[in-house]
Design an enzyme around this catalytic site. Structure first.
Site, PDB file in Angstrom:
ATOM      1  N   GLU A  53      -1.661  -0.660   3.924  1.00 45.53           N
ATOM      2  CA  GLU A  53      -0.790  -0.478   2.760  1.00 45.53           C
ATOM      3  C   GLU A  53       0.153   0.673   3.089  1.00 45.53           C
ATOM      4  OE1 GLU A  53      -0.615  -2.404   0.307  1.00 45.53           O
ATOM      5  OE2 GLU A  53      -2.470  -3.550   0.404  1.00 45.53           O
ATOM      6  N   CYS A  68       4.602   5.160  -3.219  1.00 43.56           N
ATOM      7  CA  CYS A  68       5.005   4.255  -2.144  1.00 43.56           C
ATOM      8  C   CYS A  68       5.922   3.140  -2.622  1.00 43.56           C
ATOM      9  CB  CYS A  68       3.783   3.657  -1.444  1.00 43.56           C
ATOM     10  SG  CYS A  68       2.704   2.704  -2.532  1.00 43.56           S
TER      11      CYS A  68
END
Length: 490
Positions: A210, A244
């Protein structure tokens, strides 16, 4: 033997006892994790206050509520997720049992990140526990106070042999990566992601990465700009931009730029007051290294809003940069901070081209009232996820897979996607030692006649309803009788 090696060996030994495979045991562990999140709210909030200057309410809103939701969903759906999954049968398997059986992978390594340490560490852990795995938990050393809370309290609630917490920095992580795991789940940056993939390759260990990237935010002329900028400002400056999937930069027509700047400026004041430095809802940059990196990214760009900073406090105010060029320093890497560049484009075609010339992002945001434009941007670009007319909220939808593509990562989690990602989907076909005549076509000697029958049964794909299955079973019986008559009687 190193501390890290011992933790992994204990976890594997515990996994081989088979206790984590029991659904009842998994449910117990998930309920214990749920109790931990509820009973240790104070310790969790205090640690995040020290690490990121996050408020108590912000901790619940951005971290613990999401984790609790994931746990509740897993508890509700676990029996359904873990059950055998029937699949379509062919003519050749109409009388057989054919299904997919999810089974645990083994020992999973979960390496968390510092920006949302509970959401991106305990979140994947929920999937690992639900899937019946053992899991070695490695929290980020950068959010050091949160790491200590995990190390001190998680073993009081979870099976400490199956789910050990290993703390430390680069040295300890490197030692962990020397060990053999059955899956590695990492959240962080692409540079470290490559190191993890290289280490995993030595053991042929699958990975979920991720990562992140520069998530574009396109604003169309045809939209409510006031609402759009309000949602963009919230998505960008939450957690001081250290998200993110935060909008990394804005793409808009040159004629819109001044209005976009004014609307975002207005929202910054509304959310964080005239002085964000004193606002309890506005956080801090995690450390001075990242502070200096962000300050250097602003070099060569025109500041339209704020730019105020205080190195001693690791404080950078919500900042907007205008007329940013594609080759500007701030456009060369993921920002991961409260800087919002505006790049002007003359059309949606130019926006799509701009996006596609760069690495695939973790998220793509489109603000428009034109559904055809939204559909076109979705069809002509690629990203981990895409969202129209809002920011960040797709992360909270457990029925959607969350993950990247290309440079922004691989694999996915949340809800059943996390369970499936950390399970082996074992194909199962159970036949009986009967109706052997049906198999005559596959046994030597091979002939054109047998090949013709094989083609008839193997090439065709038929979706059988209940009546169809009965009809095909009857046809199979007739076929078997024909085969017996033809090959076994002379």
């Amino acid at each position: 033997m190193s501390r890290e090696q011992k933790a992994v060996e204990r976890a594997r030994k515990a996994f081989f006892t088979g206790r984590s495979k029991s659904l009842e045991y998994r449910i117990t562990q998930l309920k214990n994790l749920q109790r931990f999140m509820q009973e240790r709210q104070k310790e969790i909030a205090e640690a995040l206050k020290k690490d990121l200057k996050r408020s108590e309410f912000g901790t619940s809103l951005y971290e613990t509520l999401g984790v609790e939701s994931e746990i509740n969903l897993a508890l509700k759906k676990l029996k359904e997720w873990a059950a055998p999954r029937p699949v379509n049968k062919s003519i050749m398997t109409i009388s057989d049992q054919v299904y997919i059986q999810p089974e645990p992978l083994g020992v999973v390594l979960v390496i968390g990140a510092w920006n949302y340490p509970w959401a991106v560490t305990v979140g994947p852990l929920v999937g690992a526990i639900a899937a019946g795995n053992a899991a070695v938990i490695k929290p980020s050393e950068v959010s050091s106070h949160t790491s200590k809370v995990m190390e001190e309290f998680l073993p009081l609630y979870l099976d400490k042999e199956l789910y050990p917490v290993v703390t430390g920095g680069v040295k300890e992580t490197q030692e962990l990566l020397k060990q053999r795991f059955d899956h590695i789940f990492y959240t962080g940056n692409g540079m470290v992601g490559k190191i993890i993939m290289e280490a995993a390759a030595k053991h042929l260990t699958p990975t979920t990465l991720e990562l992140g990237g520069k998530s574009p935010c396109y604003i169309d002329k045809n939209c409510d700009l006031t609402i759009a900028c309000r949602r963009i400002a919230w998505g960008k400056y939450s957690n001081c931009g250290q998200t993110c999937i935060a909008p990394d930069y804005i793409l808009c027509d040159p004629s819109m730029q001044d209005r976009v700047i004014e609307e975002i400026k207005k929202n910054i004041k509304e959310f964080y007051t005239e002085n964000p430095l004193k606002c309890p809802d506005y956080g801090r940059i995690i450390n001075q290294r990242h502070f200096k990196r962000l300050m250097s990214l602003m070099e060569g760009s025109s500041i339209a809003v704020s730019g105020e900073h205080n190195e001693a406090e690791c404080y950078i105010a919500p900042t907007v940069l205008r007329d940013v060029k594609p080759d500007a320093k701030v456009m060369q890497e993921e920002i991961f901070g409260p800087l919002l560049p505006i790049v002007t484009v003359n059309s949606v075609d130019e926006a799509i081209k701009f996006i596609n010339q760069r690495e695939k992002p973790l998220a793509l945001y489109i603000f428009s009232s034109d559904k055809k434009l939204i559909d076109r941007m979705i069809a002509e670009t690629s990203s981990g996820g895409v969202m129209a007319n809002d920011c960040l909220m797709h992360f909270s939808v457990s029925s959607l897979p969350f993950g990247g593509v290309g440079d922004s990562g691989m694999g996915r989690y949340h809800g059943q996607h996390g369970f499936d990602n950390l399970s082996h989907m074992r194909g199962v076909l159970l036949k009986q030692l009967k109706m052997e005549a049906v198999n005559k076509m596959r046994y030597p000697p091979h002939t054109a006649d047998k090949l013709g029958w094989a083609r008839f049964f193997m090439v065709r794909h038929v979706d059988f309803g209940s009546l169809g299955r009965m009809a095909m079973l009857a046809l199979l019986v007739v076929f078997a009788a024909v085969i017996i008559q033809r090959y076994f009687t002379d």
